[in-house]
Design a protein around this motif. Structure first.
Motif, short mmCIF file in Angstrom:
data_model
loop_
_atom_site.label_atom_id
_atom_site.label_comp_id
_atom_site.label_asym_id
_atom_site.label_seq_id
_atom_site.Cartn_x
_atom_site.Cartn_y
_atom_site.Cartn_z
N TYR A 199 19.05 50.15 24.67
CA TYR A 199 20.02 49.02 23.80
C TYR A 199 21.51 49.77 24.32
O TYR A 199 21.90 50.32 23.35
N PRO A 200 22.09 49.39 25.35
CA PRO A 200 23.16 50.19 25.79
C PRO A 200 24.48 49.79 24.95
O PRO A 200 25.23 50.32 25.05
N ASN A 201 24.35 48.42 24.20
CA ASN A 201 25.37 48.10 23.31
C ASN A 201 25.15 48.83 21.88
O ASN A 201 26.13 48.42 20.99
N ALA A 202 24.22 49.46 21.66
CA ALA A 202 24.03 49.73 20.27
C ALA A 202 24.65 51.23 20.04
O ALA A 202 24.73 52.07 20.72
N GLN A 203 25.10 51.39 19.06
CA GLN A 203 25.69 52.81 18.16
C GLN A 203 24.42 53.44 17.87
O GLN A 203 23.57 52.83 16.98
N PHE A 204 24.57 54.82 18.10
CA PHE A 204 23.58 55.75 17.22
C PHE A 204 24.01 56.43 16.29
O PHE A 204 25.08 56.96 16.23
N VAL A 205 23.36 56.19 14.69
CA VAL A 205 23.78 56.54 13.82
C VAL A 205 22.76 57.63 13.26
O VAL A 205 21.52 57.28 13.42
N VAL A 206 23.09 58.86 12.84
CA VAL A 206 22.21 60.02 12.70
C VAL A 206 22.30 60.79 11.59
O VAL A 206 23.45 60.92 11.24
N HIS A 207 21.27 61.44 10.96
CA HIS A 207 21.36 61.98 9.63
C HIS A 207 21.45 63.48 10.24
O HIS A 207 20.68 63.80 11.14
N PRO A 208 22.16 64.48 9.46
CA PRO A 208 22.28 65.72 9.84
C PRO A 208 21.22 66.78 9.65
O PRO A 208 21.00 67.82 9.94
N GLU A 209 19.85 66.07 8.88
CA GLU A 209 18.79 66.84 8.90
C GLU A 209 18.08 66.81 10.38
O GLU A 209 16.94 67.42 10.27
N CYS A 231 27.32 51.29 8.63
CA CYS A 231 26.59 50.20 9.47
C CYS A 231 26.98 48.55 8.96
O CYS A 231 27.24 47.73 9.61
N LYS A 232 27.13 48.77 7.56
CA LYS A 232 27.75 47.56 6.68
C LYS A 232 29.12 47.24 7.38
O LYS A 232 29.53 46.11 7.43
N GLU A 233 30.00 48.46 7.16
CA GLU A 233 31.29 48.24 7.68
C GLU A 233 31.82 48.11 9.07
O GLU A 233 32.90 47.55 9.22
N SER A 234 31.05 48.58 9.93
CA SER A 234 31.31 48.53 11.26
C SER A 234 31.37 47.30 11.86
O SER A 234 30.74 46.18 11.43
N ASP A 235 32.25 47.01 12.91
CA ASP A 235 32.20 45.89 13.72
C ASP A 235 31.08 45.66 14.68
O ASP A 235 30.68 44.60 15.25
N CYS A 236 30.35 47.00 15.15
CA CYS A 236 29.26 46.73 15.95
C CYS A 236 28.18 46.01 15.40
O CYS A 236 27.72 45.80 14.27
N GLN A 237 27.30 45.37 16.07
CA GLN A 237 26.36 44.40 15.86
C GLN A 237 24.91 45.08 15.88
O GLN A 237 23.79 44.51 15.67
N GLU A 238 25.02 46.30 16.72
CA GLU A 238 23.52 47.02 17.05
C GLU A 238 23.66 48.41 16.82
O GLU A 238 24.67 48.95 17.18
N PHE A 239 22.43 48.50 16.06
CA PHE A 239 22.48 50.15 15.94
C PHE A 239 21.14 50.83 16.31
O PHE A 239 20.09 50.29 16.00
N ILE A 240 21.14 52.06 16.78
CA ILE A 240 19.93 52.99 17.02
C ILE A 240 20.14 53.69 15.65
O ILE A 240 20.95 54.58 15.47
N LYS A 259 21.37 44.19 14.01
CA LYS A 259 20.09 44.66 14.85
C LYS A 259 20.13 45.81 14.42
O LYS A 259 20.82 46.82 14.76
N PHE A 260 18.76 46.43 14.11
CA PHE A 260 18.50 47.92 13.72
C PHE A 260 17.46 48.36 14.58
O PHE A 260 16.11 47.62 14.17
N HIS A 261 17.37 49.18 15.22
CA HIS A 261 16.07 50.01 16.07
C HIS A 261 16.15 51.30 15.56
O HIS A 261 17.02 52.12 15.75
N PHE A 262 15.01 51.57 15.12
CA PHE A 262 14.77 53.15 14.64
C PHE A 262 14.39 53.83 16.04
O PHE A 262 13.54 53.24 16.88
N ALA A 263 15.00 55.05 15.97
CA ALA A 263 15.08 55.76 17.19
C ALA A 263 13.55 56.16 18.05
O ALA A 263 13.66 56.78 18.93
N THR A 264 12.70 56.32 16.90
CA THR A 264 11.24 56.49 17.35
C THR A 264 10.36 55.96 16.13
O THR A 264 10.90 55.69 15.19
N LYS A 265 9.27 55.61 16.44
CA LYS A 265 8.57 54.95 15.48
C LYS A 265 8.01 56.25 14.42
O LYS A 265 7.23 55.80 13.54
N PHE A 266 7.99 57.37 14.83
CA PHE A 266 7.69 58.34 14.08
C PHE A 266 8.51 58.83 12.81
O PHE A 266 8.46 59.89 12.21
N LEU A 267 9.69 58.08 12.60
CA LEU A 267 10.83 58.48 11.50
C LEU A 267 10.13 57.65 10.29
O LEU A 267 10.75 57.10 9.35
#
Length: 312
Positions: A199-209, A231-240, A259-267
């Motif tokens: 998903y090259p157009n997606a931004q990666f949003v991550v928890h510091p844990e 994610c709500k306020e961002s102009d980006c339309q797709e997130f990892i 669109k939201f893609h979780f970075a792995t199915k194990f989260l």
């Protein structure tokens, strides 16, 4: 057959929701649900939130009964902040492996070795550990809490990943405990790189844990609430998304067109997911399992939570 089963499940859920509304009224109860809960629980909650918001709601509520849909330490925090309320949880097996990674004896030894240090404890910890603590914090306010302290030396428990992240924002010497969140710590650089390629157009949003090398790849790093807001306020339309998959409920609710893609199915936190709608109704019917905190422990732990709530 499958359609019939789904229809039956839907009907069951509607009946459970009706019963829940009736019980809430009878008991004067409030339902607090963490963002990592199943969708069916978040849907019926009076408040959805992270540990910090839910702790505040527990402290403020007029309800007689607090039903805490989360893990055990969250129910304890609610009981500490609202000792005259009855606090119940749908399933007493909903523990937190990270909270169990720090023990009172170990913390006391560390305090003896560093007598001038201020103890900062992540809210993901037991009441006994909070009672040994100067001030609590959440992932949402951790940096602010550290910056609010005069002490030059900090004992940080129990999450090393969050501790390593917070350390970047301070000149204080941090003595970091070796605990971690099993779920967030599972996410690897390889997982994120594979998703970014997909998903090259997606931004990666991550928890510091998450691990430091994973956090370093983030386009945005923040608590669960901060991620949802971004994610709500961002102009980006797709997130990892690099946090627990229950967060998807609020993300999709806020931004159905994104669109939201979780970075792995194990989260997926198995402890958060033991709660379900049936157990939620049952715990209000039986008024148990009830959360109990020793009054002496609660009084000490309350100071560390109240100090956290005062940090602006």
């Amino acid at each position: 057959m499958e359609a019939l089963a789904l229809e039956r499940k839907k009907q069951q859920n509607e009946e459970l929701k009706e019963r829940l509304l009736q019980l809430k009224k009878e008991r004067n109860a409030i339902i607090l649900a963490h963002y990592y809960q199943r969708d069916e629980i978040q849907e019926v909650a009076d408040f959805r939130g992270d540990s910090f918001l839910l702790a505040q709601k527990a402290a403020e509520t007029d309800a007689d009964v607090i039903v805490f849909c989360g893990v055990h330490f969250m129910g304890e925090s609610a009981k500490i902040l609202a000792p005259n309320k009855t606090v119940i949880i749908p399933d007493e097996r909903a523990g937190c492996p990270m909270a169990d990674m720090v023990n009172v004896d170990g913390l006391r030894k560390l305090k003896a070795q560093h007598p001038n240090a201020t103890v900062v404890t992540y809210i993901n910890s037991s009441a006994e550990i909070k009672a040994e603590t100067d001030i609590c914090c959440t992932s949402a306010n951790a940096v602010k809490v550290i910056q609010s302290l005069d002490s030059e030396e900090i004992i940080w428990v129990p999450d090393k990943n969050l501790g390593n992240y917070v350390e970047k924002f301070t000149d204080k010497k941090m003595i970091i405990w070796e605990g971690y969140c099993n779920t967030h710590d599972m996410l690897t650089v390889k997982d994120v790189e594979e998703m970014k390629a997909q998903y090259p157009n997606a931004q990666f949003v991550v928890h510091p844990e998450c691990r430091p090398e994973v956090v370093a790849l983030g386009d945005f790093v923040g608590s669960t609430t901060a991620i949802i807001k971004y994610c709500k306020e961002s102009d980006c339309q797709e997130f990892i998304v690099g946090t627990e998959d229950g967060t998807g409920y609020q993300l999709r609710l806020d931004s159905p067109e994104k669109k939201f893609h979780f970075a792995t199915k194990f989260l997926v936190c198995p402890n958060m997911k033991v709660n379900n709608l049936k157990k939620l109704v049952k715990c209000l019917e039986t008024m148990g399992p009830e959360i109990y905190v020793d009054p002496e422990v609660a009084a000490k732990a309350k100071l560390s939570l109240e100090r956290m709530l005062q940090v602006k």
